[in-house]
Design a protein around this motif. Structure first.
Motif, PDB file in Angstrom:
ATOM      1  N   PRO A 130       0.795  -1.233   0.000  1.00  3.91           N
ATOM      2  CA  PRO A 130       0.000   0.000   0.000  1.00  3.91           C
ATOM      3  C   PRO A 130       0.824   1.280   0.000  1.00  3.91           C
ATOM      4  O   PRO A 130       0.430   2.267  -0.623  1.00  3.91           O
ATOM      5  N   ALA A 131       1.944   1.277   0.701  1.00  2.00           N
ATOM      6  CA  ALA A 131       2.739   2.504   0.796  1.00  2.00           C
ATOM      7  C   ALA A 131       3.231   2.981  -0.562  1.00  2.00           C
ATOM      8  O   ALA A 131       3.440   4.177  -0.771  1.00  2.00           O
ATOM      9  N   ASP A 132       3.438   2.058  -1.502  1.00  2.00           N
ATOM     10  CA  ASP A 132       3.977   2.411  -2.811  1.00  2.00           C
ATOM     11  C   ASP A 132       2.908   2.594  -3.878  1.00  2.00           C
ATOM     12  O   ASP A 132       3.225   2.887  -5.031  1.00  2.00           O
ATOM     13  N   GLN A 133       1.641   2.441  -3.530  1.00  2.00           N
ATOM     14  CA  GLN A 133       0.609   2.441  -4.552  1.00  2.00           C
ATOM     15  C   GLN A 133       0.355   3.795  -5.220  1.00  2.00           C
ATOM     16  O   GLN A 133      -0.059   3.821  -6.388  1.00  2.00           O
ATOM     17  N   PRO A 134       0.562   4.924  -4.550  1.00  2.99           N
ATOM     18  CA  PRO A 134       0.300   6.186  -5.261  1.00  2.99           C
ATOM     19  C   PRO A 134       1.092   6.348  -6.549  1.00  2.99           C
ATOM     20  O   PRO A 134       0.647   7.044  -7.465  1.00  2.99           O
ATOM     21  N   GLY A 135       2.262   5.726  -6.659  1.00  5.51           N
ATOM     22  CA  GLY A 135       3.084   5.883  -7.853  1.00  5.51           C
ATOM     23  C   GLY A 135       3.038   4.702  -8.803  1.00  5.51           C
ATOM     24  O   GLY A 135       3.821   4.644  -9.753  1.00  5.51           O
ATOM     25  N   GLY A 192      -6.660   0.001  -3.492  1.00  2.72           N
ATOM     26  CA  GLY A 192      -6.412   1.031  -2.490  1.00  2.72           C
ATOM     27  C   GLY A 192      -6.442   2.392  -3.127  1.00  2.72           C
ATOM     28  O   GLY A 192      -7.496   2.888  -3.502  1.00  2.72           O
ATOM     29  N   TYR A 193      -5.277   3.026  -3.271  1.00  5.99           N
ATOM     30  CA  TYR A 193      -5.188   4.346  -3.881  1.00  5.99           C
ATOM     31  C   TYR A 193      -4.802   4.204  -5.344  1.00  5.99           C
ATOM     32  O   TYR A 193      -3.853   3.488  -5.671  1.00  5.99           O
ATOM     33  N   ALA A 194      -5.505   4.905  -6.221  1.00  6.63           N
ATOM     34  CA  ALA A 194      -5.152   4.852  -7.642  1.00  6.63           C
ATOM     35  C   ALA A 194      -5.831   5.988  -8.379  1.00  6.63           C
ATOM     36  O   ALA A 194      -6.952   6.390  -8.044  1.00  6.63           O
ATOM     37  N   ASP A 195      -5.165   6.479  -9.425  1.00 13.07           N
ATOM     38  CA  ASP A 195      -5.752   7.539 -10.245  1.00 13.07           C
ATOM     39  C   ASP A 195      -7.071   7.088 -10.861  1.00 13.07           C
ATOM     40  O   ASP A 195      -8.028   7.865 -10.917  1.00 13.07           O
TER      41      ASP A 195
END
Length: 371
Positions: free
Chosen positions: A73-78, A101-104
């Motif tokens: 999860p920590a690396d998902q923004p990129g 999780g997080y995604a554009d």
């Protein structure tokens, strides 16, 4: 010798009841809703099947997209996601997220009117079934919703948030004018039938705030865990994070191994954006949540979770659209187990203990949805 965690391949009937509650009470799932279930190999197949089958039973149009495992999860923004998954998400009304999780593309789906529900906060896993049964089956979700609305109202009316602890926390945030989030995880208001949220991360509940860039000064004495890189580290001591104007300037503490690993990870990143924060603050309310590998740790009653690093996706998916976000390739979280929380000088949580909530009492008058 370390062994793999024991997992069950058989379906627990209680899980069917929980998923039915999720679709009925939290999602208000209607017939002909286009539901996309996103998963990967971390989540047992029978868990995915229950989410698919129960949506079909309510008349929804359902598709499942199984993908290679994403980064932690920590690396998902990129992270760059599968273009076929992105295309499928473009036509969904409701995304059941067991892998992302997080995604554009999640933010884009929300911006066009879709809703996202993450039963595992996006990461799924073998522990998802047991975790949701424990934290949702016998919990009064309606009362938890009202309590979350109550705390969101308190946050929204306050000007200063002060967190202290006997472990050494002394941290202040100016929160005047910020929009609070009830984060009760209902996507709709069962009293009015209206949509109230675009993104829900189970289990409930953790009301709080998305914070502006450069917010917060002082020390956080982290005594619960640190979730960073590919590490879910339950601490043996305390990690001290010192912030100046919303940026970590020093890392130390009695858990020297975690402190040194965390420092090395942050220093290895291409810039210092992973040290900016906190970017969100949340107060856990769930009476059954505990420290496990599942993100229920963010909802443990009387604890505080703070996120650090990227907030550009949070401000699109969750709240704080008018704030200047932190843009980073990482987002990581810390938990304080025994915080004392002050709002404008008034204690609302004493050493991790919250008042007993009873909806309808003088204590428990809700103010607004806060989402």
């Amino acid at each position: 010798m370390l062994t793999a965690p024991e997992t069950s391949t058989s379906l627990k009937p209680e899980f069917i009841v929980v998923v039915d509650k999720i679709y009925r009470d939290l999602c208000n799932l209607q017939a002909d809703t286009r539901v996309l279930i996103v998963t990967d190999s971390r989540t047992p197949r029978h868990v995915v099947t229950v989410f698919m089958g129960m949506a079909m039973a309510r008349g929804a149009v359902v598709s499942v997209s199984e993908n290679p495992q994403a980064p932690p999860p920590a690396d998902q923004p990129g992270f760059q996601w599968n273009p076929m998954l992105i295309a499928a998400a473009g036509s969904a009304d409701l995304i059941i997220d067991l892998a992302v999780g997080y995604a554009d593309f999640m933010a884009e789906a929300i911006e066009r009117g879709a809703q996202v529900l993450s039963p595992g906060d996006g990461t799924g896993g073998y522990h998802l079934e047991d975790s949701l049964i424990r934290t949702m089956l016998d919990v009064d979700l309606a009362q938890l919703r009202h309590e979350a609305i109550h705390y969101a109202g308190m946050f929204e009316r306050a000007a200063e948030l002060h967190i202290s602890s006997e472990e050494g926390t002394d941290f202040r945030l100016q929160i005047d004018g910020l929009e609070a989030i009830a984060s009760h995880e209902y996507l709709w208001n069962p009293d009015t039938g209206e949509k109230v949220s675009a993104w829900s991360a189970l289990p409930p509940a953790a009301p709080g705030l998305v914070l502006p860039k450069y917010a917060g000064d002082g020390v956080l004495a982290v005594d619960g865990f640190v979730l960073y890189a590919d590490v879910h580290e339950v601490l043996t001591g305390t990690v001290f994070l010192t912030f100046e104007k919303g940026k970590i300037v020093d890392i130390g503490g009695t858990d020297r191994l975690c402190a040194s690993r965390l420092s090395a990870w942050l220093d290895s990143l291409p810039d210092d954006s992973g040290k900016h924060g906190p970017v969100h603050f949340n107060l856990g309310l769930n009476p059954r949540a505990r420290l496990t590998e599942h993100p229920e740790f963010e909802k443990i009653r009387g604890t505080v979770v703070l996120g650090i690093g990227d907030s550009s996706l949070l401000t699109r998916m969750w709240s704080g659209a008018g704030l200047e976000p932190v843009k980073s390739t990482v987002h990581w979280d810390v938990v304080l187990m025994r915080p004392t929380i002050w709002l404008d000088g008034r204690v609302i949580c004493d050493k991790g203990a919250l008042p007993t909530f009873q909806y309808g009492s003088q204590y428990a008058k809700p103010s607004a949805e806060g989402v």
